[in-house]
Design a protein around this motif. Structure first.
Motif, mmCIF file in Angstrom:
data_model
loop_
_atom_site.group_PDB
_atom_site.id
_atom_site.type_symbol
_atom_site.label_atom_id
_atom_site.label_comp_id
_atom_site.label_asym_id
_atom_site.label_seq_id
_atom_site.Cartn_x
_atom_site.Cartn_y
_atom_site.Cartn_z
ATOM 1 N N VAL A 47 -0.682 2.254 -3.362
ATOM 2 C CA VAL A 47 0.196 1.352 -2.618
ATOM 3 C C VAL A 47 0.020 1.570 -1.122
ATOM 4 C CG1 VAL A 47 2.579 0.658 -2.216
ATOM 5 C CG2 VAL A 47 1.850 1.312 -4.521
ATOM 6 N N THR A 48 0.021 2.836 -0.716
ATOM 7 C CA THR A 48 -0.154 3.159 0.704
ATOM 8 C C THR A 48 -1.470 2.607 1.235
ATOM 9 O OG1 THR A 48 1.116 5.205 0.388
ATOM 10 C CG2 THR A 48 -0.222 5.034 2.378
ATOM 11 N N ALA A 49 -2.532 2.784 0.458
ATOM 12 C CA ALA A 49 -3.845 2.303 0.884
ATOM 13 C C ALA A 49 -3.888 0.776 0.923
ATOM 14 C CB ALA A 49 -4.924 2.829 -0.059
ATOM 15 N N GLY A 50 -3.277 0.137 -0.065
ATOM 16 C CA GLY A 50 -3.277 -1.322 -0.109
ATOM 17 C C GLY A 50 -2.551 -1.927 1.083
ATOM 18 N N LEU A 51 -1.392 -1.384 1.406
ATOM 19 C CA LEU A 51 -0.658 -1.869 2.570
ATOM 20 C C LEU A 51 -1.403 -1.532 3.853
ATOM 21 C CD1 LEU A 51 3.008 -0.934 1.566
ATOM 22 C CD2 LEU A 51 1.943 -3.188 1.497
ATOM 23 N N GLY A 52 -2.017 -0.352 3.880
ATOM 24 C CA GLY A 52 -2.773 0.051 5.062
ATOM 25 C C GLY A 52 -3.933 -0.884 5.347
ATOM 26 N N ALA A 53 -4.518 -1.448 4.295
ATOM 27 C CA ALA A 53 -5.644 -2.372 4.482
ATOM 28 C C ALA A 53 -5.224 -3.641 5.207
ATOM 29 C CB ALA A 53 -6.262 -2.715 3.128
ATOM 30 N N THR A 54 -3.929 -3.951 5.182
ATOM 31 C CA THR A 54 -3.418 -5.128 5.893
ATOM 32 C C THR A 54 -2.953 -4.783 7.308
ATOM 33 O OG1 THR A 54 -1.082 -4.915 5.249
ATOM 34 C CG2 THR A 54 -2.575 -5.966 3.681
ATOM 35 N N GLY A 55 -3.004 -3.493 7.665
ATOM 36 C CA GLY A 55 -2.528 -3.059 8.969
ATOM 37 C C GLY A 55 -1.108 -2.539 8.961
ATOM 38 N N TYR A 56 -0.497 -2.442 7.767
ATOM 39 C CA TYR A 56 0.868 -1.936 7.674
ATOM 40 C C TYR A 56 0.816 -0.459 7.288
ATOM 41 C CZ TYR A 56 5.875 -1.850 6.665
ATOM 42 O OH TYR A 56 7.231 -1.571 6.680
ATOM 43 N N VAL A 57 1.287 0.394 8.178
ATOM 44 C CA VAL A 57 1.295 1.834 7.919
ATOM 45 C C VAL A 57 2.599 2.174 7.205
ATOM 46 C CG1 VAL A 57 1.225 4.131 8.942
ATOM 47 C CG2 VAL A 57 -0.121 2.272 9.947
ATOM 48 N N ALA A 58 2.491 2.527 5.942
ATOM 49 C CA ALA A 58 3.671 2.771 5.114
ATOM 50 C C ALA A 58 3.902 4.263 4.939
ATOM 51 C CB ALA A 58 3.510 2.111 3.749
ATOM 52 N N ALA A 59 5.071 4.720 5.352
ATOM 53 C CA ALA A 59 5.469 6.090 5.039
ATOM 54 C C ALA A 59 5.674 6.205 3.532
ATOM 55 C CB ALA A 59 6.745 6.448 5.790
ATOM 56 N N ARG A 60 5.658 7.433 3.019
ATOM 57 C CA ARG A 60 5.747 7.616 1.578
ATOM 58 C C ARG A 60 6.989 6.971 0.957
ATOM 59 N NH1 ARG A 60 3.563 10.443 -2.601
ATOM 60 N NH2 ARG A 60 4.994 11.050 -4.268
ATOM 61 N N PRO A 61 8.183 7.052 1.559
ATOM 62 C CA PRO A 61 9.345 6.395 0.934
ATOM 63 C C PRO A 61 9.154 4.898 0.722
ATOM 64 C CG PRO A 61 10.066 7.934 2.619
ATOM 65 C CD PRO A 61 8.584 7.837 2.747
ATOM 66 N N ILE A 62 8.430 4.231 1.609
ATOM 67 C CA ILE A 62 8.180 2.801 1.450
ATOM 68 C C ILE A 62 7.249 2.565 0.267
ATOM 69 C CG2 ILE A 62 7.143 0.771 2.527
ATOM 70 C CD1 ILE A 62 8.005 1.897 5.235
ATOM 71 N N ALA A 63 6.161 3.314 0.214
ATOM 72 C CA ALA A 63 5.211 3.165 -0.891
ATOM 73 C C ALA A 63 5.860 3.512 -2.220
ATOM 74 C CB ALA A 63 3.983 4.051 -0.645
ATOM 75 N N LEU A 64 6.692 4.550 -2.242
ATOM 76 C CA LEU A 64 7.368 4.945 -3.472
ATOM 77 C C LEU A 64 8.320 3.854 -3.943
ATOM 78 C CD1 LEU A 64 8.126 6.994 -5.654
ATOM 79 C CD2 LEU A 64 9.739 8.016 -4.033
ATOM 80 N N ALA A 65 9.073 3.258 -3.022
ATOM 81 C CA ALA A 65 10.015 2.200 -3.398
ATOM 82 C C ALA A 65 9.280 1.012 -4.004
ATOM 83 C CB ALA A 65 10.822 1.767 -2.177
ATOM 84 N N LEU A 66 8.163 0.635 -3.421
ATOM 85 C CA LEU A 66 7.399 -0.499 -3.951
ATOM 86 C C LEU A 66 6.788 -0.165 -5.305
ATOM 87 C CD1 LEU A 66 6.381 -3.336 -3.493
ATOM 88 C CD2 LEU A 66 4.488 -2.411 -2.149
ATOM 89 N N TRP A 67 6.292 1.032 -5.448
ATOM 90 C CA TRP A 67 5.711 1.480 -6.721
ATOM 91 C C TRP A 67 6.773 1.461 -7.824
ATOM 92 C CZ3 TRP A 67 6.255 5.660 -10.101
ATOM 93 C CH2 TRP A 67 5.173 5.929 -10.950
ATOM 94 N N LEU A 68 7.968 1.940 -7.522
ATOM 95 C CA LEU A 68 9.045 1.944 -8.506
ATOM 96 C C LEU A 68 9.537 0.534 -8.808
ATOM 97 C CD1 LEU A 68 11.148 5.018 -7.315
ATOM 98 C CD2 LEU A 68 9.803 4.837 -9.425
ATOM 99 N N ALA A 69 9.640 -0.303 -7.779
ATOM 100 C CA ALA A 69 10.112 -1.671 -7.978
ATOM 101 C C ALA A 69 9.214 -2.426 -8.941
ATOM 102 C CB ALA A 69 10.181 -2.400 -6.635
ATOM 103 N N GLU A 70 7.924 -2.166 -8.854
ATOM 104 C CA GLU A 70 6.960 -2.796 -9.758
ATOM 105 C C GLU A 70 7.251 -2.412 -11.208
ATOM 106 O OE1 GLU A 70 2.234 -2.142 -10.801
ATOM 107 O OE2 GLU A 70 2.981 -1.612 -8.822
ATOM 108 N N ARG A 71 7.503 -1.148 -11.436
ATOM 109 C CA ARG A 71 7.674 -0.667 -12.805
ATOM 110 C C ARG A 71 9.071 -0.902 -13.369
ATOM 111 N NH1 ARG A 71 3.605 1.050 -10.516
ATOM 112 N NH2 ARG A 71 1.796 1.920 -11.605
ATOM 113 N N LEU A 72 10.062 -0.946 -12.514
ATOM 114 C CA LEU A 72 11.431 -1.184 -12.964
ATOM 115 C C LEU A 72 11.816 -2.659 -12.903
ATOM 116 C CD1 LEU A 72 13.194 1.815 -11.177
ATOM 117 C CD2 LEU A 72 12.474 1.668 -13.566
ATOM 118 N N ALA A 73 10.917 -3.481 -12.386
ATOM 119 C CA ALA A 73 11.175 -4.926 -12.244
ATOM 120 C C ALA A 73 12.472 -5.183 -11.483
ATOM 121 C CB ALA A 73 11.207 -5.607 -13.609
#
Length: 319
Positions: free
Chosen positions: A12-38
């Motif tokens: 997730v961090t790498a994917g967002l980084g490829a767009t120019g968005y630098v994501a701290a771990r809490p941001i990447a973790l929230a998105l990763w969890l949101a995907e799995r918990l719908a």
């Protein structure tokens, strides 16, 4: 989302980084969890820290359309969900009016005439006359999308209650048509600047993510990602100066968006090192209230000198 593509938080961090968005771990973790918990993500924090930009980055990374609903006082479900094509309805009304005589010409009385007209009763409130607004458009995306409900705290409590069905079931109900359910649930982000306290029912349906003002090391990474050509020494001075400015008693502290704007302006001015006079001339890019500019005035020379000295010292920026 493709779960294979986001098998780890680092993906997730790498994917967002490829767009120019630098994501701290809490941001990447929230998105990763949101995907799995719908679940949708409720992103809170001061203005200008990248809440809206996160939705844009997710859409760019995933190659999905972005539907944005900008909330405001007085927003109701019809403005957010759908509206009827009144011009088209009016045109069809005129056509029907012109043909009403021939249609009813052989009706023996009122009751048979009404029976003939009954078939037209729902025509004007059908799919053909429906104009989707952001919420309905998001549910109807066949391959999914990113739905950004921006500044939800500016809408009133009634609209907040209306959102509950959408967030829980990825569906909405239109009285004239029925329930419309998403074939592919959208990735939903709601943002809040804390204008008012949101209800518990809304918060229960969301994962909570708070994005605050970044630490110096993270802020430097964010600015460098947006301005890859900025000189390293100037970058460090900019970040250290802004960090020092935030320690003053200000009505509104400069956010990361202001830091980026200021750094971009300094590079356009071919600045190599912070100069108190130049800082004073460009301070309105960082501070948006005249009272804050006046309050910071006596401190500018000292802050600029300290930022320059610390930057040239080569010490790592605090993480």
């Amino acid at each position: 989302m493709d779960t294979q593509a986001t098998s780890t938080i680092e993906d997730v961090t790498a994917g967002l980084g490829a767009t120019g968005y630098v994501a701290a771990r809490p941001i990447a973790l929230a998105l990763w969890l949101a995907e799995r918990l719908a679940k949708p993500i409720l992103v809170e924090g001061p203005a200008g820290v990248g809440k809206t930009e996160l939705a844009r980055a997710i859409a760019a990374w995933r190659g999905l359309p972005l539907h944005r609903l900008q909330c405001h006082e007085g927003l109701d479900e019809t403005r957010a969900l759908y509206e009827w094509k009144y011009g088209k309805q009016l045109l069809y009304t005129q056509i029907l009016k012109d043909r009403i005589g021939p249609l009813l010409g052989d009706a023996p009385g009122l009751a048979p005439a009404l029976a003939k007209l009954d078939g037209f009763s729902d025509l004007f409130f059908s799919e053909a006359f429906l104009e989707p607004r952001p919420l309905l458009a998001a549910l109807r995306e066949p391959a999914g999308c990113v739905l950004l409900i921006d500044e939800v705290d500016k809408a009133d409590e009634a609209f907040e209650a209306f959102l509950l069905e959408l967030l829980a079931d990825h569906a909405v109900t239109i009285p004239e048509i029925g329930t419309i359910r998403a074939a592919v649930p959208p990735i939903v982000l709601l943002t809040s600047n804390g204008v008012r306290e949101l209800g518990d029912a809304l918060k229960r349906r969301c994962l909570h993510l708070h994005i605050g003002l970044p630490a110096p090391a993270l802020e430097a990474r964010i600015v460098a990602a947006r301005l890859p050509g900025i000189a390293a020494v100037l970058l460090r001075q900019v970040v250290l100066f802004v960090q020092g400015l935030r320690k003053l008693d200000l009505k509104k502290q400069p956010s990361i968006s202001e830091t980026i704007d200021w750094a971009r302006a300094l590079t356009l001015l071919h600045t190599e090192s912070l100069d108190p006079d130049l800082v004073r001339e460009t301070l309105n890019l960082l501070l948006k209230h005249e009272a804050d500019i006046a309050a910071a005035g006596p401190e500018l020379a000292g802050l600029a000198l300290k930022a320059k000295r610390d930057a040239e010292g080569g010490m790592p920026l605090p993480a």
